[in-house]
Write a protein that holds these residues in place. Structure first.
Motif, PDB file in Angstrom:
ATOM      1  N   PRO A   3      21.382  46.159  58.867  1.00 44.78           N
ATOM      2  CA  PRO A   3      22.768  45.624  59.007  1.00 44.78           C
ATOM      3  C   PRO A   3      23.754  46.500  59.381  1.00 44.78           C
ATOM      4  CG  PRO A   3      21.924  46.923  56.984  1.00 44.78           C
ATOM      5  CD  PRO A   3      20.690  47.057  57.790  1.00 44.78           C
ATOM      6  N   ASP A   4      24.791  45.680  59.989  1.00 52.35           N
ATOM      7  CA  ASP A   4      25.866  46.549  60.741  1.00 52.35           C
ATOM      8  C   ASP A   4      26.482  47.513  59.773  1.00 52.35           C
ATOM      9  OD1 ASP A   4      25.479  45.292  63.400  1.00 52.35           O
ATOM     10  OD2 ASP A   4      26.709  43.868  62.923  1.00 52.35           O
ATOM     11  N   TYR A   5      26.549  48.981  60.318  1.00 53.95           N
ATOM     12  CA  TYR A   5      27.071  49.920  59.713  1.00 53.95           C
ATOM     13  C   TYR A   5      26.953  49.719  58.273  1.00 53.95           C
ATOM     14  CZ  TYR A   5      29.631  49.914  63.910  1.00 53.95           C
ATOM     15  OH  TYR A   5      30.015  50.114  65.312  1.00 53.95           O
ATOM     16  N   TYR A   6      25.761  50.221  57.826  1.00 50.54           N
ATOM     17  CA  TYR A   6      25.328  50.125  56.715  1.00 50.54           C
ATOM     18  C   TYR A   6      25.854  51.367  55.640  1.00 50.54           C
ATOM     19  CZ  TYR A   6      22.424  53.943  58.086  1.00 50.54           C
ATOM     20  OH  TYR A   6      21.847  55.257  58.759  1.00 50.54           O
ATOM     21  N   ARG A   7      25.862  51.152  54.345  1.00 52.66           N
ATOM     22  CA  ARG A   7      26.413  52.152  53.238  1.00 52.66           C
ATOM     23  C   ARG A   7      25.124  52.446  52.649  1.00 52.66           C
ATOM     24  NH1 ARG A   7      31.714  51.729  51.029  1.00 52.66           N
ATOM     25  NH2 ARG A   7      30.872  51.541  48.741  1.00 52.66           N
ATOM     26  N   LEU A   8      25.058  53.801  52.487  1.00 53.10           N
ATOM     27  CA  LEU A   8      24.059  54.400  51.841  1.00 53.10           C
ATOM     28  C   LEU A   8      23.851  53.967  50.476  1.00 53.10           C
ATOM     29  CD1 LEU A   8      24.146  58.015  52.982  1.00 53.10           C
ATOM     30  CD2 LEU A   8      22.625  56.479  53.638  1.00 53.10           C
ATOM     31  N   THR A   9      22.798  53.492  49.911  1.00 56.64           N
ATOM     32  CA  THR A   9      22.536  53.253  48.561  1.00 56.64           C
ATOM     33  C   THR A   9      21.906  54.416  47.566  1.00 56.64           C
ATOM     34  OG1 THR A   9      20.586  52.025  49.056  1.00 56.64           O
ATOM     35  CG2 THR A   9      22.489  50.640  48.827  1.00 56.64           C
ATOM     36  N   ALA A  10      21.208  55.367  48.396  1.00 52.71           N
ATOM     37  CA  ALA A  10      20.509  56.665  47.936  1.00 52.71           C
ATOM     38  C   ALA A  10      20.529  57.667  48.787  1.00 52.71           C
ATOM     39  CB  ALA A  10      19.194  56.380  47.473  1.00 52.71           C
ATOM     40  N   LEU A  11      20.653  58.714  48.240  1.00 51.13           N
ATOM     41  CA  LEU A  11      20.671  59.955  49.016  1.00 51.13           C
ATOM     42  C   LEU A  11      20.033  61.310  48.243  1.00 51.13           C
ATOM     43  CD1 LEU A  11      21.750  61.551  51.533  1.00 51.13           C
ATOM     44  CD2 LEU A  11      23.952  62.069  50.349  1.00 51.13           C
ATOM     45  N   GLY A  12      19.075  61.805  48.844  1.00 47.25           N
ATOM     46  CA  GLY A  12      18.415  62.898  48.322  1.00 47.25           C
ATOM     47  C   GLY A  12      17.365  62.454  47.073  1.00 47.25           C
ATOM     48  N   GLY A  13      17.056  61.270  47.071  1.00 49.58           N
ATOM     49  CA  GLY A  13      16.470  60.587  46.087  1.00 49.58           C
ATOM     50  C   GLY A  13      17.155  60.226  44.758  1.00 49.58           C
ATOM     51  N   ARG A 125      22.796  69.879  47.987  1.00 49.14           N
ATOM     52  CA  ARG A 125      21.677  70.049  48.844  1.00 49.14           C
ATOM     53  C   ARG A 125      21.780  68.931  49.847  1.00 49.14           C
ATOM     54  NH1 ARG A 125      21.852  73.999  46.775  1.00 49.14           N
ATOM     55  NH2 ARG A 125      20.544  75.481  45.790  1.00 49.14           N
ATOM     56  N   HIS A 126      22.300  67.622  49.592  1.00 43.98           N
ATOM     57  CA  HIS A 126      22.299  66.635  50.505  1.00 43.98           C
ATOM     58  C   HIS A 126      23.760  66.146  50.568  1.00 43.98           C
ATOM     59  CE1 HIS A 126      17.919  66.497  49.656  1.00 43.98           C
ATOM     60  NE2 HIS A 126      18.267  66.632  48.689  1.00 43.98           N
ATOM     61  N   LEU A 127      24.170  66.199  51.808  1.00 49.08           N
ATOM     62  CA  LEU A 127      25.499  65.488  52.133  1.00 49.08           C
ATOM     63  C   LEU A 127      25.625  64.656  53.159  1.00 49.08           C
ATOM     64  CD1 LEU A 127      28.653  66.124  51.742  1.00 49.08           C
ATOM     65  CD2 LEU A 127      28.468  68.061  53.337  1.00 49.08           C
ATOM     66  N   ALA A 128      26.469  63.408  52.916  1.00 48.33           N
ATOM     67  CA  ALA A 128      26.726  62.691  54.013  1.00 48.33           C
ATOM     68  C   ALA A 128      28.337  62.507  53.960  1.00 48.33           C
ATOM     69  CB  ALA A 128      26.064  61.257  53.524  1.00 48.33           C
ATOM     70  N   VAL A 129      28.680  62.538  55.286  1.00 47.22           N
ATOM     71  CA  VAL A 129      30.122  62.373  55.491  1.00 47.22           C
ATOM     72  C   VAL A 129      30.441  61.249  56.705  1.00 47.22           C
ATOM     73  CG1 VAL A 129      31.955  63.721  56.884  1.00 47.22           C
ATOM     74  CG2 VAL A 129      30.325  64.988  55.436  1.00 47.22           C
ATOM     75  N   ASN A 130      31.449  60.535  56.265  1.00 44.86           N
ATOM     76  CA  ASN A 130      31.946  59.384  56.809  1.00 44.86           C
ATOM     77  C   ASN A 130      30.861  58.235  56.887  1.00 44.86           C
ATOM     78  OD1 ASN A 130      34.059  60.722  57.807  1.00 44.86           O
ATOM     79  ND2 ASN A 130      33.310  61.243  59.612  1.00 44.86           N
ATOM     80  N   ASP A 131      30.416  57.733  55.655  1.00 45.95           N
ATOM     81  CA  ASP A 131      29.544  56.917  55.294  1.00 45.95           C
ATOM     82  C   ASP A 131      30.306  55.619  55.268  1.00 45.95           C
ATOM     83  OD1 ASP A 131      26.980  55.576  54.819  1.00 45.95           O
ATOM     84  OD2 ASP A 131      27.814  55.297  52.835  1.00 45.95           O
ATOM     85  N   ILE A 132      31.173  54.964  56.379  1.00 47.98           N
ATOM     86  CA  ILE A 132      32.109  54.157  56.508  1.00 47.98           C
ATOM     87  C   ILE A 132      31.144  52.849  57.197  1.00 47.98           C
ATOM     88  CG2 ILE A 132      34.288  53.489  57.428  1.00 47.98           C
ATOM     89  CD1 ILE A 132      34.751  56.584  57.340  1.00 47.98           C
ATOM     90  N   ASN A 133      31.771  51.760  56.617  1.00 45.06           N
ATOM     91  CA  ASN A 133      30.970  50.647  57.170  1.00 45.06           C
ATOM     92  C   ASN A 133      32.053  49.885  57.949  1.00 45.06           C
ATOM     93  OD1 ASN A 133      32.185  49.025  55.501  1.00 45.06           O
ATOM     94  ND2 ASN A 133      30.566  48.342  54.339  1.00 45.06           N
ATOM     95  N   ILE A 134      31.611  48.926  58.726  1.00 45.84           N
ATOM     96  CA  ILE A 134      32.689  48.174  59.542  1.00 45.84           C
ATOM     97  C   ILE A 134      33.347  47.194  58.912  1.00 45.84           C
ATOM     98  CG2 ILE A 134      31.165  45.772  59.729  1.00 45.84           C
ATOM     99  CD1 ILE A 134      31.631  45.927  62.744  1.00 45.84           C
ATOM    100  N   ASP A 135      33.388  46.919  57.610  1.00 50.70           N
ATOM    101  CA  ASP A 135      34.443  46.386  56.792  1.00 50.70           C
ATOM    102  C   ASP A 135      35.677  46.981  56.746  1.00 50.70           C
ATOM    103  OD1 ASP A 135      32.985  44.208  56.421  1.00 50.70           O
ATOM    104  OD2 ASP A 135      32.038  44.757  54.664  1.00 50.70           O
ATOM    105  N   THR A 136      35.587  48.367  56.851  1.00 59.12           N
ATOM    106  CA  THR A 136      36.587  49.247  56.797  1.00 59.12           C
ATOM    107  C   THR A 136      37.384  49.957  58.193  1.00 59.12           C
ATOM    108  OG1 THR A 136      35.925  50.041  54.782  1.00 59.12           O
ATOM    109  CG2 THR A 136      37.546  51.501  55.633  1.00 59.12           C
TER     110      THR A 136
END
Length: 358
Positions: A3-13, A125-136
């Motif tokens: 998918p274009d510019y997916y958004r995370l649904t899980a991080l670090g389990g 322990r787990h970091l995601a920055v700018n998890d931004i999808n194309i809708d935004t």
């Protein structure tokens, strides 16, 4: 399909949970009448949000301010750090963080805010920055930021995911994304972009990353400011000391054929367990480089999702790696820019294009 510019649904389990969500209603707000003016405003009921929140160590928290909303990132983070037990937070996702178009700001508020509150996140322990999808926002419009201070503030961080763009702004060319340093605990690093600057993989090669086993780089296109060449990757592919790297992903690459040959010739090739060349322009020439001399004897997974391979080369890859899980899904169709009036992609002379374009 990816998918274009997916958004995370899980991080670090852990499943992602938006801090401002309340019983599935999104931002929990109530209308407050102002008797003096007769006007009305929306006020966020943070206490109610916190009361309905899960245990802080059981989810990956998402902090995000909707585009054009009356809530500001500072208000959101203040509420999060004052109403949630952040000492138990292990995973954190930063989504959209500006009330206007991102291309109109060059602020470093996310990095500054996280660094200022590092002592409140001792378990992170787990970091995601700018998890931004194309809708935004388009990926290319996300302003780049120097991550060096962020990694320094969280020396126990094991995973960092960062998405950024280089929207052909002169100031973007002058910004470093990462400077060489020592990061003892970092095991996984994912850098997603439509145009990666050459100094970034060079800085990684010059860094001391003793725990790194998983590296994912989206290289992008020259049109979007990507100027990474084989020489810039040499320090990663031919490290002077034994490397623990077992998964290497060079994705969304305009020069995928050249990269395939470069990786295959690298001293790291015999040690790789997973190789991902997806979302790029890999053609038969790149497949031949992967097959010539069987350079990856320990490979367990090969991913080439979105490619320009002939049926014959696809069969050769499958038979050439009989003990490897080979994903050669989503064949792409060459075309030229006149077919795309909005210029979502900039194809090469053969009509090949990356999956995530301009």
């Amino acid at each position: 399909m990816v998918p274009d510019y997916y958004r995370l649904t899980a991080l670090g389990g852990l499943p992602v949970h938006a801090f401002e969500e309340l019983h599935g209603w999104g931002l929990a707000r109530h209308r407050v009448d102002e008797a003096a003016t007769g006007a009305a405003r929306w006020a966020t009921m943070w206490d109610e949000v916190a009361a309905g929140a899960p245990e802080s160590g059981t989810v990956a928290w998402r902090l995000e301010t909707p585009f054009d909303a009356d809530i500001r990132f500072g208000e959101l983070t203040d509420a999060f750090f004052t109403r949630i037990d952040t000492t138990a937070v292990r995973s954190l996702v930063i989504g959209h963080w500006h009330h206007d178009y991102l291309r109109y700001t060059s602020e470093t508020r996310v990095v500054d805010t996280l660094c200022a509150h590092a002592d409140r996140l001792p378990a992170l322990r787990h970091l995601a920055v700018n998890d931004i999808n194309i809708d935004t926002a388009d990926m290319s419009s996300i302003p780049p930021t120097d991550l060096t201070a962020l990694l320094g503030a969280f020396p126990r961080l094991e995973e960092l995911r960062y998405r950024f763009g280089r929207d052909q702004r002169p100031e973007d060319d002058e910004r470093f994304i990462l400077r060489a340093g020592h990061h003892p605990a970092l095991r996984r690093l994912v850098l997603e972009t439509t145009g990666m600057p050459a100094d970034l993989p060079r800085a990684l090669a010059d860094s001391d990353l003793p725990a790194l086993t998983d590296l994912e780089l989206w290289l992008g296109t020259r049109h979007s400011g990507g100027d990474v060449g084989p020489d810039d990757l040499s320090g990663i592919l031919n490290p002077p000391h034994p490397s623990r790297l077992r998964r290497l992903a060079l994705r969304n690459a305009e020069q995928a054929d050249l990269l395939a040959a470069t990786v295959a010739a690298g001293s790291i090739a015999p040690h790789l367990r997973e190789l991902d060349l997806s979302l790029g322009t890999l053609s038969d020439a790149g497949a031949d480089a992967l097959l010539d001399g069987h350079p990856f004897p320990r490979l367990e997974r090969l991913t080439i999702h979105h490619h320009f391979l002939s049926d014959h080369r696809r069969r050769l890859l499958q038979s050439g790696y009989p003990h490897t899980h080979v994903d050669i899904s989503a064949p792409a169709t060459p075309y030229h820019s006149e077919q795309d009036p909005e210029l979502h992609y900039v194809p090469d002379e053969y009509g090949r294009h990356v999956h995530f374009g301009v």
